[in-house]
Design a protein around this motif. Structure first.
Motif, short mmCIF file in Angstrom:
data_model
loop_
_atom_site.label_atom_id
_atom_site.label_comp_id
_atom_site.label_asym_id
_atom_site.label_seq_id
_atom_site.Cartn_x
_atom_site.Cartn_y
_atom_site.Cartn_z
N GLY A 32 21.53 123.01 -18.20
CA GLY A 32 22.56 124.10 -18.55
C GLY A 32 22.65 125.05 -17.30
O GLY A 32 22.66 124.38 -15.99
N LEU A 33 23.04 126.23 -17.37
CA LEU A 33 23.11 127.19 -16.24
C LEU A 33 22.07 128.17 -16.18
O LEU A 33 21.30 128.37 -17.23
N GLY A 34 21.84 128.67 -15.20
CA GLY A 34 20.82 129.70 -14.91
C GLY A 34 20.91 130.73 -15.93
O GLY A 34 22.07 131.32 -16.27
N GLY A 35 19.84 131.09 -16.87
CA GLY A 35 19.81 132.11 -17.70
C GLY A 35 19.89 131.89 -19.05
O GLY A 35 20.24 132.48 -19.96
N MET A 36 20.18 130.57 -19.02
CA MET A 36 20.48 129.94 -20.62
C MET A 36 19.13 129.53 -21.26
O MET A 36 19.07 129.07 -22.52
N GLY A 37 17.78 129.71 -20.55
CA GLY A 37 16.80 129.32 -21.28
C GLY A 37 16.45 127.66 -20.89
O GLY A 37 15.44 127.18 -21.43
N VAL A 38 16.93 127.01 -19.82
CA VAL A 38 16.29 125.85 -19.84
C VAL A 38 14.95 125.55 -19.25
O VAL A 38 14.33 124.80 -19.91
N LEU A 39 14.56 126.57 -18.40
CA LEU A 39 13.12 126.52 -18.21
C LEU A 39 12.10 126.88 -19.30
O LEU A 39 10.99 126.24 -19.35
N LYS A 40 12.58 127.92 -20.15
CA LYS A 40 11.75 128.28 -21.28
C LYS A 40 11.73 127.01 -22.28
O LYS A 40 10.57 126.92 -22.89
N ALA A 41 12.95 126.41 -22.72
CA ALA A 41 12.66 125.14 -23.33
C ALA A 41 11.82 124.30 -22.85
O ALA A 41 11.23 123.66 -23.68
N THR A 42 12.00 123.99 -21.50
CA THR A 42 10.94 122.93 -20.99
C THR A 42 9.67 123.50 -21.06
O THR A 42 8.84 122.30 -21.62
N LEU A 43 9.29 124.75 -21.11
CA LEU A 43 7.87 125.08 -21.01
C LEU A 43 7.53 124.90 -22.80
O LEU A 43 6.31 124.38 -23.02
N ILE A 44 8.33 125.20 -23.53
CA ILE A 44 8.06 125.06 -25.07
C ILE A 44 7.86 123.50 -25.39
O ILE A 44 6.76 123.08 -26.02
N LEU A 45 8.72 122.81 -24.91
CA LEU A 45 8.69 121.25 -25.14
C LEU A 45 7.30 120.73 -24.58
O LEU A 45 6.60 119.89 -25.30
N GLY A 46 7.03 121.08 -23.23
CA GLY A 46 5.76 120.56 -22.80
C GLY A 46 4.66 120.97 -23.41
O GLY A 46 3.72 120.35 -23.43
N GLU A 47 4.68 122.05 -23.76
CA GLU A 47 3.35 122.72 -24.58
C GLU A 47 3.31 121.91 -26.00
O GLU A 47 2.01 121.83 -26.36
#
Length: 158
Positions: free
Chosen positions: A11-26
């Motif tokens: 996605g683009l910066g600010g869309m929550g890509v990294l947060k989604a990655t954190l959630i999925l990884g956890e």
């Protein structure tokens, strides 16, 4: 289930890509999988492209998804689907905002959680309760309700 499953979130910066990655990884870690993540930030702070690779299975050695081996592409910005489709394996699945009614999101920032809701249907061996508990663990209580709605929307439960 495959020996190793490969998921790219883009996605683009600010869309929550990294947060989604954190959630999925956890979620995957709590389910007992070996999980590796790799993130490409690019110009994330300025709305530039961001992508994350998540690989999981019984034993994963590298965080980088080999070319042509993406099983699931979560494209939070539909225009970025084309840029990453080249890495989809045969039969790979693209998940995008076209898979749910974005207008029903209580907050557009829940787009990433709705996309994870869609993904959760494909990862049916992971209990729905696990997703819920991780969402509550990683977001403050004031955001639980809107994220619960976003997740249910992605799962087609609304």
């Amino acid at each position: 289930m495959k020996e190793i499953t490969n998921i790219r979130i883009a996605g683009l910066g600010g869309m929550g890509v990294l947060k989604a990655t954190l959630i999925l990884g956890e979620v995957l870690f709590e389910e007992g999988f070996d999980v590796k993540k790799a993130e490409v930030h690019g110009m994330a702070q300025r709305g530039g492209s961001v992508s994350s690779d998540v690989r999981f299975g019984k034993r994963v050695k590298s965080p980088m998804i080999p070319a042509g081996q993406v099983d699931y592409l979560l494209s939070l910005e539909p225009e970025w689907s084309d840029a990453h489709k080249v890495d989809l394996r045969d039969g790979g699945i693209v998940i995008s905002p076209a898979d749910f009614d974005v207008s029903k999101l209580p907050n557009i920032k829940g787009l990433n959680v709705a996309a994870l809701g869609v993904l959760s249907k494909h990862l049916s061996y992971i209990p729905r309760d696990r997703w819920q508990s991780v969402l509550h663990k990683l977001f403050p209580e004031k955001l639980w309700e809107s994220n619960d709605i976003a997740f249910k929307l992605g799962r087609g439960e609304l």
